[in-house]
Design a protein around this motif. Structure first.
Motif, PDB file in Angstrom:
ATOM      1  N   UNK A 125       0.812  -1.208   0.000  1.00 41.17           N
ATOM      2  CA  UNK A 125       0.000   0.000   0.000  1.00 41.17           C
ATOM      3  C   UNK A 125       0.847   1.261   0.000  1.00 41.17           C
ATOM      4  N   UNK A 126       2.132   1.129   0.386  1.00 43.80           N
ATOM      5  CA  UNK A 126       2.993   2.304   0.448  1.00 43.80           C
ATOM      6  C   UNK A 126       3.959   2.370  -0.728  1.00 43.80           C
ATOM      7  N   UNK A 127       3.681   1.608  -1.812  1.00 45.60           N
ATOM      8  CA  UNK A 127       4.625   1.512  -2.914  1.00 45.60           C
ATOM      9  C   UNK A 127       4.820   2.830  -3.656  1.00 45.60           C
ATOM     10  N   UNK A 128       3.849   3.739  -3.558  1.00 46.97           N
ATOM     11  CA  UNK A 128       3.952   4.997  -4.288  1.00 46.97           C
ATOM     12  C   UNK A 128       4.564   6.120  -3.460  1.00 46.97           C
ATOM     13  N   UNK A 129       4.853   5.863  -2.197  1.00 51.07           N
ATOM     14  CA  UNK A 129       5.427   6.914  -1.362  1.00 51.07           C
ATOM     15  C   UNK A 129       6.764   7.373  -1.942  1.00 51.07           C
ATOM     16  N   UNK A 130       7.017   8.672  -1.943  1.00 53.96           N
ATOM     17  CA  UNK A 130       8.248   9.177  -2.561  1.00 53.96           C
ATOM     18  C   UNK A 130       9.492   8.848  -1.750  1.00 53.96           C
ATOM     19  N   UNK A 131      10.579   8.545  -2.465  1.00 60.59           N
ATOM     20  CA  UNK A 131      11.889   8.379  -1.844  1.00 60.59           C
ATOM     21  C   UNK A 131      12.543   9.752  -1.803  1.00 60.59           C
ATOM     22  N   UNK A 132      12.959  10.176  -0.638  1.00 60.33           N
ATOM     23  CA  UNK A 132      13.528  11.508  -0.503  1.00 60.33           C
ATOM     24  C   UNK A 132      14.963  11.545  -1.026  1.00 60.33           C
ATOM     25  N   UNK A 133      15.222  12.488  -1.915  1.00 60.40           N
ATOM     26  CA  UNK A 133      16.560  12.644  -2.472  1.00 60.40           C
ATOM     27  C   UNK A 133      17.460  13.412  -1.511  1.00 60.40           C
ATOM     28  N   UNK A 134      18.737  13.066  -1.513  1.00 58.01           N
ATOM     29  CA  UNK A 134      19.696  13.812  -0.705  1.00 58.01           C
ATOM     30  C   UNK A 134      19.994  15.147  -1.387  1.00 58.01           C
ATOM     31  N   UNK A 135      20.508  16.084  -0.628  1.00 58.16           N
ATOM     32  CA  UNK A 135      20.842  17.392  -1.184  1.00 58.16           C
ATOM     33  C   UNK A 135      21.913  17.271  -2.260  1.00 58.16           C
ATOM     34  N   UNK A 136      22.852  16.335  -2.076  1.00 57.23           N
ATOM     35  CA  UNK A 136      23.931  16.164  -3.056  1.00 57.23           C
ATOM     36  C   UNK A 136      23.375  15.762  -4.416  1.00 57.23           C
ATOM     37  N   UNK A 137      22.430  14.832  -4.425  1.00 57.31           N
ATOM     38  CA  UNK A 137      21.849  14.378  -5.689  1.00 57.31           C
ATOM     39  C   UNK A 137      20.997  15.479  -6.311  1.00 57.31           C
ATOM     40  N   UNK A 138      20.190  16.155  -5.497  1.00 57.92           N
ATOM     41  CA  UNK A 138      19.360  17.232  -6.035  1.00 57.92           C
ATOM     42  C   UNK A 138      20.216  18.352  -6.616  1.00 57.92           C
ATOM     43  N   UNK A 139      21.289  18.695  -5.930  1.00 54.02           N
ATOM     44  CA  UNK A 139      22.166  19.761  -6.422  1.00 54.02           C
ATOM     45  C   UNK A 139      22.792  19.381  -7.761  1.00 54.02           C
ATOM     46  N   UNK A 140      23.181  18.118  -7.904  1.00 53.89           N
ATOM     47  CA  UNK A 140      23.766  17.671  -9.170  1.00 53.89           C
ATOM     48  C   UNK A 140      22.747  17.793 -10.301  1.00 53.89           C
ATOM     49  N   UNK A 141      21.527  17.357 -10.030  1.00 50.65           N
ATOM     50  CA  UNK A 141      20.494  17.384 -11.067  1.00 50.65           C
ATOM     51  C   UNK A 141      20.205  18.815 -11.507  1.00 50.65           C
ATOM     52  N   UNK A 142      19.983  19.707 -10.556  1.00 50.01           N
ATOM     53  CA  UNK A 142      19.612  21.074 -10.913  1.00 50.01           C
ATOM     54  C   UNK A 142      20.778  21.848 -11.524  1.00 50.01           C
ATOM     55  N   UNK A 143      22.007  21.439 -11.208  1.00 49.39           N
ATOM     56  CA  UNK A 143      23.172  22.095 -11.797  1.00 49.39           C
ATOM     57  C   UNK A 143      23.386  21.653 -13.238  1.00 49.39           C
ATOM     58  N   UNK A 144      23.189  20.364 -13.503  1.00 48.88           N
ATOM     59  CA  UNK A 144      23.493  19.815 -14.825  1.00 48.88           C
ATOM     60  C   UNK A 144      22.277  19.693 -15.737  1.00 48.88           C
ATOM     61  N   UNK A 145      21.083  19.752 -15.164  1.00 49.34           N
ATOM     62  CA  UNK A 145      19.858  19.640 -15.961  1.00 49.34           C
ATOM     63  C   UNK A 145      18.900  20.733 -15.493  1.00 49.34           C
ATOM     64  N   UNK A 146      19.204  21.946 -15.890  1.00 43.77           N
ATOM     65  CA  UNK A 146      18.429  23.094 -15.418  1.00 43.77           C
ATOM     66  C   UNK A 146      16.954  22.943 -15.782  1.00 43.77           C
ATOM     67  N   UNK A 147      16.112  23.336 -14.853  1.00 50.63           N
ATOM     68  CA  UNK A 147      14.655  23.279 -15.018  1.00 50.63           C
ATOM     69  C   UNK A 147      14.124  21.851 -15.159  1.00 50.63           C
ATOM     70  N   UNK A 148      14.901  20.878 -14.695  1.00 53.78           N
ATOM     71  CA  UNK A 148      14.444  19.486 -14.763  1.00 53.78           C
ATOM     72  C   UNK A 148      13.256  19.272 -13.831  1.00 53.78           C
ATOM     73  N   UNK A 149      12.346  18.410 -14.260  1.00 56.52           N
ATOM     74  CA  UNK A 149      11.205  18.015 -13.436  1.00 56.52           C
ATOM     75  C   UNK A 149      11.477  16.611 -12.907  1.00 56.52           C
TER      76      UNK A 149
END
Length: 286
Positions: free
Chosen positions: A156-180
């Protein structure tokens, strides 16, 4: 004899109590004021709310045009809302994509959910089944199929979001601007070579991309699907000359942290499948 029977019944009672703690939909569930306030703040007009506990979360079930379940942490932080909607309520882009998929004609739609999750874009899940097989199709709002998952359980909890670490989020937003950010999965199969790796699905420049991070949160690779007409001429020439008897089944572009960049080409010939890696200059690589 009576003593043994009493002990047996007592054991059964203890087991039942433990199970009830994991999934409690008793009307007597004590819901903290903070949770009720959090629900009222997010959904001010709902009534007839039924609370239950699932997987360590408080879940508010109510009806507002559709059946809705809102998930909160014990301290009143909203994490997810799951709305059970009819197929006809899906965005037109998703309906079109699904109707042109391999599942539309031969699989039966079992359920459709709209998922709103903390820190993620909205995802729509179409659950389809055929005989004893069940598959969950995850779509973005623009009709992009993010992933298809074989459903082997009913967590029942299979759709709950996995929280990303700040390091991973920073990499994504730095290298893939405006990523969803659409989905996050952590590989938990110890037999998998990518055990402990984190896969993040994003939409970047209207393209669905999969980003893989190792267990130390270092970027490992990024890949995305490409159409045949998007392949470099050198790559198409290799396919047409060296594998002309095969049919092109799928192709994706892969770039890795070790500066390796290539196209992974999936070919098929009858019952035979073949995967070939070709760089942009037309070199076949291991």
């Amino acid at each position: 004899m009576k003593l043994k029977k009493f002990a047996f019944l007592l054991a059964l009672s203890a087991i039942w109590s433990l199970q009830s703690c994991d999934n409690n939909d008793d009307e007597s569930l004590n819901v903290p004021v903070e949770l009720q306030n959090a629900l009222s703040s997010k959904y001010p007009n709902v009534t007839n709310v039924k609370w239950e506990s699932k997987a360590g979360y408080y879940v508010a079930d109510f009806y507002d045009q559709y059946e809705i379940s809102a998930w909160f942490t014990q301290d009143g932080i909203w994490k997810m809302t799951e709305t059970d909607i009819p197929l006809s309520a899906l965005p037109q882009e998703i309906q079109y994509s699904f109707e042109n998929s391999e599942y539309y004609l031969t699989w039966k739609v079992d359920d459709v959910d709209k998922l709103e999750r903390d820190g993620f874009e909205i995802i729509y899940v179409i659950e389809v089944e055929k005989q004893n097989q069940e598959v969950d199709l995850h779509y973005s709002a623009n009709g992009t199929l993010i992933k298809s998952i074989v459903d082997t359980d009913n967590d029942e909890d299979e759709y709950l979001p996995v929280q990303l670490t700040e390091a991973i989020k920073n990499f994504i937003y730095k290298n893939y601007s405006n990523a969803l950010i659409m989905e996050v999965d952590i590989e938990n199969d110890r037999n998998d070579k990518y055990y402990g790796y984190t896969e993040v699905d994003i939409i970047h420049n209207r393209i669905h991309k999969e980003i893989l991070f190792d267990s130390n949160e270092n970027w490992y690779s990024t890949s995305w699907e490409v159409h045949k007409n998007e392949l470099p001429e050198a790559v198409r020439n290799v396919i047409e000359k060296q594998y002309k008897e095969y049919n092109l089944d799928d192709a994706e572009y892969i770039e890795k942290a070790n500066d390796t960049k290539y196209y992974r080409i999936d070919l098929e010939l009858g019952e035979t499948d073949l995967t070939v890696n070709i760089d942009s200059d037309g070199n076949v690589i291991p």
